[in-house]
Scaffold this active site. Sequence first.
Site, PDB file in Angstrom:
ATOM      1  N   VAL A 120      -3.727  -5.880  -0.951  1.00 41.35           N
ATOM      2  CA  VAL A 120      -2.291  -6.015  -0.698  1.00 41.35           C
ATOM      3  C   VAL A 120      -2.110  -6.612   0.695  1.00 41.35           C
ATOM      4  O   VAL A 120      -3.016  -6.518   1.522  1.00 41.35           O
ATOM      5  CB  VAL A 120      -1.585  -4.632  -0.785  1.00 41.35           C
ATOM      6  CG1 VAL A 120      -1.536  -4.147  -2.207  1.00 41.35           C
ATOM      7  CG2 VAL A 120      -2.227  -3.604   0.134  1.00 41.35           C
TER       8      VAL A 120
ATOM      9  N   ASP B 154       0.545   2.556   5.311  1.00 41.26           N
ATOM     10  CA  ASP B 154       0.364   2.104   6.693  1.00 41.26           C
ATOM     11  C   ASP B 154      -0.269   0.722   6.841  1.00 41.26           C
ATOM     12  O   ASP B 154      -0.880   0.446   7.861  1.00 41.26           O
ATOM     13  CB  ASP B 154      -0.510   3.115   7.432  1.00 41.26           C
ATOM     14  CG  ASP B 154      -1.907   3.224   6.815  1.00 41.26           C
ATOM     15  OD1 ASP B 154      -2.002   3.319   5.581  1.00 41.26           O
ATOM     16  OD2 ASP B 154      -2.892   3.191   7.566  1.00 41.26           O
ATOM     17  N   CYS B 155      -0.154  -0.167   5.853  1.00 37.08           N
ATOM     18  CA  CYS B 155      -0.795  -1.482   5.950  1.00 37.08           C
ATOM     19  C   CYS B 155       0.019  -2.421   6.850  1.00 37.08           C
ATOM     20  O   CYS B 155       1.160  -2.766   6.516  1.00 37.08           O
ATOM     21  CB  CYS B 155      -0.932  -2.088   4.556  1.00 37.08           C
ATOM     22  SG  CYS B 155      -1.514  -3.791   4.584  1.00 37.08           S
TER      23      CYS B 155
ATOM     24  N   LYS C 198     -11.161   6.017   6.917  1.00 39.69           N
ATOM     25  CA  LYS C 198     -11.882   4.857   7.481  1.00 39.69           C
ATOM     26  C   LYS C 198     -12.790   5.290   8.626  1.00 39.69           C
ATOM     27  O   LYS C 198     -13.881   4.746   8.813  1.00 39.69           O
ATOM     28  CB  LYS C 198     -10.882   3.807   7.979  1.00 39.69           C
ATOM     29  CG  LYS C 198      -9.999   3.236   6.881  1.00 39.69           C
ATOM     30  CD  LYS C 198      -8.923   2.347   7.513  1.00 39.69           C
ATOM     31  CE  LYS C 198      -7.809   2.051   6.517  1.00 39.69           C
ATOM     32  NZ  LYS C 198      -6.659   1.419   7.131  1.00 39.69           N
TER      33      LYS C 198
ATOM     34  N   LYS D 276       0.828  -1.207   0.000  1.00 42.17           N
ATOM     35  CA  LYS D 276       0.000   0.000   0.000  1.00 42.17           C
ATOM     36  C   LYS D 276       0.861   1.255   0.000  1.00 42.17           C
ATOM     37  O   LYS D 276       1.792   1.381   0.797  1.00 42.17           O
ATOM     38  CB  LYS D 276      -0.906  -0.002   1.239  1.00 42.17           C
ATOM     39  CG  LYS D 276      -1.772   1.248   1.377  1.00 42.17           C
ATOM     40  CD  LYS D 276      -2.542   1.238   2.697  1.00 42.17           C
ATOM     41  CE  LYS D 276      -3.351   2.507   2.870  1.00 42.17           C
ATOM     42  NZ  LYS D 276      -4.067   2.545   4.166  1.00 42.17           N
TER      43      LYS D 276
ATOM     44  N   SER E 274      -1.416 -12.300   3.443  1.00 39.27           N
ATOM     45  CA  SER E 274      -0.144 -12.183   4.165  1.00 39.27           C
ATOM     46  C   SER E 274       0.256 -13.466   4.898  1.00 39.27           C
ATOM     47  O   SER E 274       1.436 -13.804   4.963  1.00 39.27           O
ATOM     48  CB  SER E 274      -0.189 -11.004   5.150  1.00 39.27           C
ATOM     49  OG  SER E 274      -1.193 -11.185   6.121  1.00 39.27           O
TER      50      SER E 274
ATOM     51  N   LYS F 205      -6.157   1.944  -8.269  1.00 42.51           N
ATOM     52  CA  LYS F 205      -5.335   0.755  -8.517  1.00 42.51           C
ATOM     53  C   LYS F 205      -5.022   0.610 -10.007  1.00 42.51           C
ATOM     54  O   LYS F 205      -5.913   0.731 -10.846  1.00 42.51           O
ATOM     55  CB  LYS F 205      -6.078  -0.489  -8.011  1.00 42.51           C
ATOM     56  CG  LYS F 205      -6.306  -0.465  -6.505  1.00 42.51           C
ATOM     57  CD  LYS F 205      -7.293  -1.527  -6.070  1.00 42.51           C
ATOM     58  CE  LYS F 205      -7.645  -1.342  -4.595  1.00 42.51           C
ATOM     59  NZ  LYS F 205      -8.732  -2.217  -4.151  1.00 42.51           N
TER      60      LYS F 205
ATOM     61  N   TRP G 135      -5.945   6.338   8.586  1.00 43.23           N
ATOM     62  CA  TRP G 135      -7.153   6.033   9.354  1.00 43.23           C
ATOM     63  C   TRP G 135      -8.269   7.059   9.150  1.00 43.23           C
ATOM     64  O   TRP G 135      -9.440   6.734   9.327  1.00 43.23           O
ATOM     65  CB  TRP G 135      -6.824   5.918  10.848  1.00 43.23           C
ATOM     66  CG  TRP G 135      -6.292   4.566  11.192  1.00 43.23           C
ATOM     67  CD1 TRP G 135      -4.993   4.239  11.490  1.00 43.23           C
ATOM     68  CD2 TRP G 135      -7.031   3.348  11.228  1.00 43.23           C
ATOM     69  NE1 TRP G 135      -4.886   2.888  11.706  1.00 43.23           N
ATOM     70  CE2 TRP G 135      -6.117   2.320  11.554  1.00 43.23           C
ATOM     71  CE3 TRP G 135      -8.359   3.024  11.008  1.00 43.23           C
ATOM     72  CZ2 TRP G 135      -6.501   0.985  11.673  1.00 43.23           C
ATOM     73  CZ3 TRP G 135      -8.748   1.690  11.129  1.00 43.23           C
ATOM     74  CH2 TRP G 135      -7.831   0.695  11.450  1.00 43.23           C
TER      75      TRP G 135
END
Length: 212
Positions: free
Chosen positions: A60, A19-20, A209, A8, A73, A47, A206
Site C-alpha cells: 500500500v 501508520d503508513c 518491526k 494500511k 506513492s 491481506k 513499529w
Amino acid sequence: MAIEICCKAAFGAPDILGDCPFCQKVLLTLEEKKVSYTILLINLDSKPEWFLEVNPNGKVPLIKFDDKWISDSDVIVGLIEEKFPEPSLSSPPELASVGSEIYSNFVTFLKSKDDNDGTEQALLDELKALEEHLKNHGPYVNGEKITAVDLSLAPKLYQLVVALPHFKNWTIPESLIHVHNYTNSLFALESFEKTKAAEEYVIAGWIPKLNA
C-alpha cells in the site's frame, strides 16, 4: 465519484487507519486538492484475496484510476497532480531531494542497538541540512507555499517525532528551530489532522518491526 484508495489498517485495529507514511502522503495530496476519496483499509497481516489479485506485490498505498489499480506513492501523487492540477502542488525538480534521506536514517537509527554506530549522527546531519534549507528558503521547502515535497516529508517527520521519544528517549534538538517550526506548521494542517494515525498506532506499528 469518490476515488478508492487502499491504505494500511492499524496494527491490532483493522477498522482504524494505520501508520503508513506513504499512504498518508497520498491522502494529504487528495485532501489538499479537495478530491473526494474512499479509504479501503487493508490488514497487512491478513491481506484479502481481491487485494492480492489486483496488486500481487501486496503493498500500500494502492489507488484506483479509470478502473485500473496503481501502486507506488510517488507514481500515485504524480497522477493526482496530472488529473487534478488545481491547486498545483508541484515543486521544482531540484527540491525533490530536500530531506529525502531523513526517513531512511531515522529507521536505521530507530533499529540500531549500538549507541556508537554513527546512526544518530547520520540522522542529525540530515536534520541539520533541512534546518539550513528552511532557514534560507522557508518556511516550507519551496518557500511560502506548501508543495508535494512537504506533503511527503510531513508523515515521515511525524513518525520520527512519535517513535524516537518512545523507543529511544530521543527528540529533535531544540537548536533546530526552523525544523521545529516546520513540523509544528505541517502537523497543524487540517489535512494532516484528518489523515494522521493516532500516536498509539504509530508506536504499535513499529513494535513488530523492531522485534523482527
